[in-house]
Motif scaffolding. Sequence first.
Motif, mmCIF file in Angstrom:
data_model
loop_
_atom_site.group_PDB
_atom_site.id
_atom_site.type_symbol
_atom_site.label_atom_id
_atom_site.label_comp_id
_atom_site.label_asym_id
_atom_site.label_seq_id
_atom_site.Cartn_x
_atom_site.Cartn_y
_atom_site.Cartn_z
ATOM 1 N N LEU A 1 -2.219 7.333 -12.481
ATOM 2 C CA LEU A 1 -1.135 5.539 -11.806
ATOM 3 C C LEU A 1 -0.600 6.012 -10.547
ATOM 4 O O LEU A 1 -0.192 7.100 -10.128
ATOM 5 N N GLU A 2 -0.700 5.196 -9.721
ATOM 6 C CA GLU A 2 -0.097 5.132 -8.347
ATOM 7 C C GLU A 2 1.148 3.923 -7.861
ATOM 8 O O GLU A 2 0.796 2.631 -9.053
ATOM 9 N N ILE A 3 2.040 4.100 -7.899
ATOM 10 C CA ILE A 3 2.776 2.859 -7.074
ATOM 11 C C ILE A 3 3.239 2.115 -5.516
ATOM 12 O O ILE A 3 2.751 2.952 -5.235
ATOM 13 N N GLY B 1 6.796 -7.746 -0.158
ATOM 14 C CA GLY B 1 7.550 -8.094 -1.640
ATOM 15 C C GLY B 1 6.662 -7.795 -2.746
ATOM 16 O O GLY B 1 7.112 -7.430 -3.906
ATOM 17 N N GLU B 2 5.854 -8.010 -2.597
ATOM 18 C CA GLU B 2 5.301 -7.184 -3.975
ATOM 19 C C GLU B 2 4.700 -5.767 -3.666
ATOM 20 O O GLU B 2 4.056 -4.616 -2.983
ATOM 21 N N ILE B 3 5.154 -5.490 -4.700
ATOM 22 C CA ILE B 3 4.412 -3.886 -5.595
ATOM 23 C C ILE B 3 3.887 -3.603 -6.809
ATOM 24 O O ILE B 3 4.190 -4.547 -7.485
ATOM 25 N N VAL B 4 2.853 -2.789 -6.571
ATOM 26 C CA VAL B 4 1.708 -2.934 -8.050
ATOM 27 C C VAL B 4 1.901 -1.663 -9.237
ATOM 28 O O VAL B 4 2.027 -0.619 -7.302
ATOM 29 N N LEU B 5 1.187 -1.232 -9.639
ATOM 30 C CA LEU B 5 1.205 -0.025 -10.469
ATOM 31 C C LEU B 5 -0.531 -0.371 -10.821
ATOM 32 O O LEU B 5 -0.796 -1.130 -11.528
ATOM 33 N N GLN B 6 -1.333 0.830 -10.288
ATOM 34 C CA GLN B 6 -2.591 1.078 -10.363
ATOM 35 C C GLN B 6 -2.591 1.576 -11.187
ATOM 36 O O GLN B 6 -2.271 3.100 -10.426
ATOM 37 N N GLU C 1 12.749 2.115 -5.495
ATOM 38 C CA GLU C 1 13.046 2.734 -6.161
ATOM 39 C C GLU C 1 13.522 1.572 -7.195
ATOM 40 O O GLU C 1 13.795 2.260 -8.778
ATOM 41 N N VAL C 2 13.813 0.354 -6.698
ATOM 42 C CA VAL C 2 14.185 -0.600 -8.401
ATOM 43 C C VAL C 2 12.972 -0.583 -8.874
ATOM 44 O O VAL C 2 13.204 -0.432 -10.071
ATOM 45 N N ALA C 3 11.999 -0.553 -7.681
ATOM 46 C CA ALA C 3 10.519 -1.037 -9.194
ATOM 47 C C ALA C 3 9.890 0.406 -9.842
ATOM 48 O O ALA C 3 9.297 0.203 -10.624
#
Length: 82
Positions: free
Chosen positions: A6-8, A14-19, A47-49
């Motif tokens: 998985l990668e962040i 403004g959008e961060i995804v885990l995929q 870092e917050v995400a």
Amino acid sequence: MSASLLEIVDLGDGEIVLQHADDDSEPLVTIRFSDESRMYMMENSLEVAKAMIQAGIQAVAVLAEQGEAEAEASPESPRILH
């Protein structure tokens, strides 16, 4: 769920995804920060995400342990979800 890498990814808007790193499927998690919150966090939104995703994974692990304990305590009672 099968084990996969998985990668962040910070999409920059403004959008961060885990995929999944190895395919183009829909993201597993999407975190969207407003412009105001990104200004407050400065360059730390990734870092917050990461911390938010880690906290979510830990919460799921705790809930799974609680569910297993409940199942062991009363294996004959049916589970009902309304």
